[in-house]
Design an enzyme around this catalytic site. Structure first.
Site, PDB file in Angstrom:
ATOM      1  N   SER A 463      20.315  -0.333 -31.573  1.00 18.94           N
ATOM      2  CA  SER A 463      21.100  -1.193 -32.459  1.00 18.94           C
ATOM      3  C   SER A 463      21.352  -0.437 -33.746  1.00 18.94           C
ATOM      4  O   SER A 463      20.612   0.499 -34.095  1.00 18.94           O
ATOM      5  CB  SER A 463      20.337  -2.494 -32.755  1.00 18.94           C
ATOM      6  OG  SER A 463      20.968  -3.233 -33.791  1.00 18.94           O
ATOM      7  N   TYR A 476      12.763  -7.095 -35.354  1.00 13.10           N
ATOM      8  CA  TYR A 476      13.865  -6.629 -34.509  1.00 13.10           C
ATOM      9  C   TYR A 476      14.221  -5.181 -34.829  1.00 13.10           C
ATOM     10  O   TYR A 476      14.364  -4.336 -33.929  1.00 13.10           O
ATOM     11  CB  TYR A 476      15.077  -7.539 -34.711  1.00 13.10           C
ATOM     12  CG  TYR A 476      16.278  -7.168 -33.870  1.00 13.10           C
ATOM     13  CD1 TYR A 476      16.335  -7.529 -32.531  1.00 13.10           C
ATOM     14  CD2 TYR A 476      17.340  -6.456 -34.411  1.00 13.10           C
ATOM     15  CE1 TYR A 476      17.433  -7.185 -31.744  1.00 13.10           C
ATOM     16  CE2 TYR A 476      18.445  -6.108 -33.645  1.00 13.10           C
ATOM     17  CZ  TYR A 476      18.481  -6.471 -32.310  1.00 13.10           C
ATOM     18  OH  TYR A 476      19.568  -6.134 -31.539  1.00 13.10           O
TER      19      TYR A 476
END
Length: 593
Positions: A463, A476
């Site tokens: 990501s 995350y």
């Protein structure tokens, strides 16, 4: 060097033009005949891995080209290796092993060079049902390619000529008198197996055979008898009279891919394939070659206009020449980026295994993958964070479907909230899926790729959060940063085994991860409100998962290491490298929730 055995082969001798050719046969003679022609400085044993695999479906024939292996050499050597005499040899072998039906021809290196002659001369019409070419262009086509670039030069064409000229250094050396023979019968012949292992990653499995020094010395006349004459005066009628499958190794150190730019004009029924490998693909990629040869031969053996048309255009999607027929496994394939990636590979003609913990979503992805172009697609239900379940999946995949060529570790979950509000249980859930799920996939399927020894590719979905800090995404971002570093480490470790590793870093992509992401430290009602707001914001951004899927296929085709996808992901990646202080300042901002 020891002899490579062709288990179960039946041997015969064919006399032609003053030489005796050693011919080996495997498989049922009642089935379609596939005739394999070796290159330089090889003997027929270069095909042993491919031949034994093909023998389950076909009547497979291999022969030592004159002067190679156990076949006798012409006397004198000069003038004894012309393309005309090699064509005589092919026809003699074909008539001996398949007198009533045309053969399916497969050539590598000089085996492909001479096979282009076979498939373009008038006297072989009706004897060749199909031709698969790899790492060996037609000398006539090559001659026209050179003339076109010399008579109409441009900077690009000049660069192409210079590039291929540099790759062809060995051709000039082989035209020198005596020296090649002395080198091959001396130090080069002794060191050649180690050179192949080091430069080409050819397995040390007893290949090449003991005849290598004499094979290479005799084979120098293949170049001397043909290359200069044909390049100076290429035939104008060198059109293929049979369907052609072209397999191009992208890492071929001897041949430029640009050599085949004009090939459609010479071979109207052309199918292109690209393979991430070096020159000696019969030894390093036998499984993939077997699959492609089987598919091509079967299509043209079945006959009929529809079969021929489908073989000439195997898949409509991007990168079809690279992925058609390969086995691809995608986790998190039930929706979003995973589903779009499965579809993109399916459109490129790959076989797809859709994996998701949502059985219905995985099944739907597999069903739709078949509709959009996958020759086969299966659904598997598994939680990637469950190590034992992943081990069972890996075992099942290897047993029932084969070793995957491309693994996409895409499954992931979202979690937002400050570090102090994030519980240890929250951390465990995120790391179990986002990091441990990737670790399980890489370890289990990566090991299978490595043990197979024929390369592959692993894609891990990271990501932009992997390098863009945020006060709202500590868990995350940490999980994705770990995936990014894991990918970089694996890329370094597996490069020597021909296995590429790519980390894909999307930004804000319109998928359902926003509506299912958890928010730490808030009530259930507040979490639902934030999920709806996040989904709405991502919907307004509306960056489609299909673009991420395109980036995945492109990353595998180009063997890219780190791929930021969206504009904001690319921008943050640049900032992380050149203006990290500015990125840290942005990280302090309160998110709009």
């Amino acid at each position: 060097m020891t002899t490579v055995d062709l288990l179960g082969a039946r041997e015969r001798w064919v006399r032609t033009g003053g030489v005796e050719l050693c011919v080996a046969e495997l498989g049922d003679t009642g089935r379609p005949t596939v005739l394999l022609v070796h290159g330089y400085p090889d003997s027929k044993e270069v095909w042993s891995e491919v031949a034994t695999r093909l023998a389950d479906r076909f009547h497979v024939v291999l022969y030592d080209v004159r002067g190679h292996g156990r076949s006798t050499a012409p006397k004198p050597l000069r003038g004894g290796f012309t393309l005309e005499k090699l064509t005589d040899d092919f026809l003699a072998v074909a008539d001996a092993v398949s007198p009533d039906k045309p053969v399916h021809l497969v050539g590598h290196d000089w085996g492909s060079v001479q096979s282009w002659e076979f498939v373009t001369v008038e006297r072989t019409q009706g004897r060749i049902a199909s031709f698969t070419s790899m790492s060996g262009p037609s000398l006539d086509h090559f001659g026209h390619w050179i003339k076109k670039r010399m008579t109409r030069p441009t900077p690009r064409r000049a660069a192409q000529l210079a590039g291929q000229g540099a790759k062809s250094w060995y051709v000039y050396m082989l035209h020198t008198p005596v020296l090649p023979e002395l080198a091959w019968r001396g130090p080069l012949g002794k060191r050649w197996p180690k050179i192949l292992q080091r430069l080409e990653k050819v397995p040390a499995d007893g290949y090449p055979t003991l005849s290598l020094p004499s094979d290479a010395a005799h084979g120098a006349w293949l170049y001397r008898d043909n290359v200069r004459a044909r390049l100076r005066r290429p035939r104008a009628d060198a059109y293929a009279h049979a369907p052609v499958q072209l397999i191009v190794p992208s890492g071929d150190i001897f041949l430029s891919q640009k050599l085949y730019d004009d090939l459609e004009s010479w071979a109207p029924q052309l199918t292109r394939r690209t393979l991430p490998a070096g020159h000696w693909v019969p030894r390093t990629r036998p499984d993939q070659l077997t699959a492609w040869i089987t598919e091509f031969v079967t299509a043209h053996e079945d006959g009929g206009p529809s079969a021929l048309a489908s073989a000439a255009a195997p898949a409509p999607g991007k990168h079809a020449e690279r992925f058609a027929g390969q086995l691809v496994l995608v986790t998190g394939a039930g929706s979003g980026i995973g589903r779009a990636t499965a579809f993109a590979f399916a459109e490129a003609g790959a076989k797809v295994i859709a994996v998701d913990r949502d059985a219905e979503g995985a099944a739907r992805t597999a069903e739709l993958s078949r509709l959009v172009g996958a020759p086969a697609a299966w659904a598997e239900t598994v939680d990637v964070s469950d190590e034992q379940a992943m081990e069972k999946l890996a075992e099942k995949v290897a047993t029932e479907y084969g070793v995957v060529d491309v693994l996409v570790n895409n499954a992931g979950i979202g979690l937002s909230g400050s570090f102090l509000d994030t519980s240890s249980e929250d951390w465990k859930k995120v790391l179990d899926v986002n990091l441990w799920g990737v670790i399980h996939g890489c370890r289990l399927f990566g090991r299978q790729m490595a043990e197979r020894g024929q390369g592959g590719h692993i894609v891990n979905t990271a990501s932009a959060a992997a390098y863009q800090p945020s006060r709202a995404l500590p868990a995350y971002s940490t999980s994705k940063a770990a995936v990014l570093m894991l990918s970089e480490c694996l890329r370094a470790e597996l490069a020597g085994q021909g296995i590429g590793v790519s980390a894909i870093c999307p930004g804000f992509v319109n998928t359902n991860i926003t509506s299912t992401a958890r928010f730490a430290g808030v009530s259930a009602d507040e979490e639902k409100r934030r999920q709806k707001k996040s989904a709405r914001l991502y919907g307004l951004r509306n960056y489609p998962p299909e673009k991420v899927a395109d980036a995945v296929l492109r990353a595998v085709a180009r063997n890219q290491a780190v791929v930021p996808v969206t504009p904001e992901a690319r921008g943050a990646h640049l900032m992380s490298r050149f203006t990290p202080k500015a990125l840290r300042a942005i990280a302090r901002l309160e998110p709009p929730l």
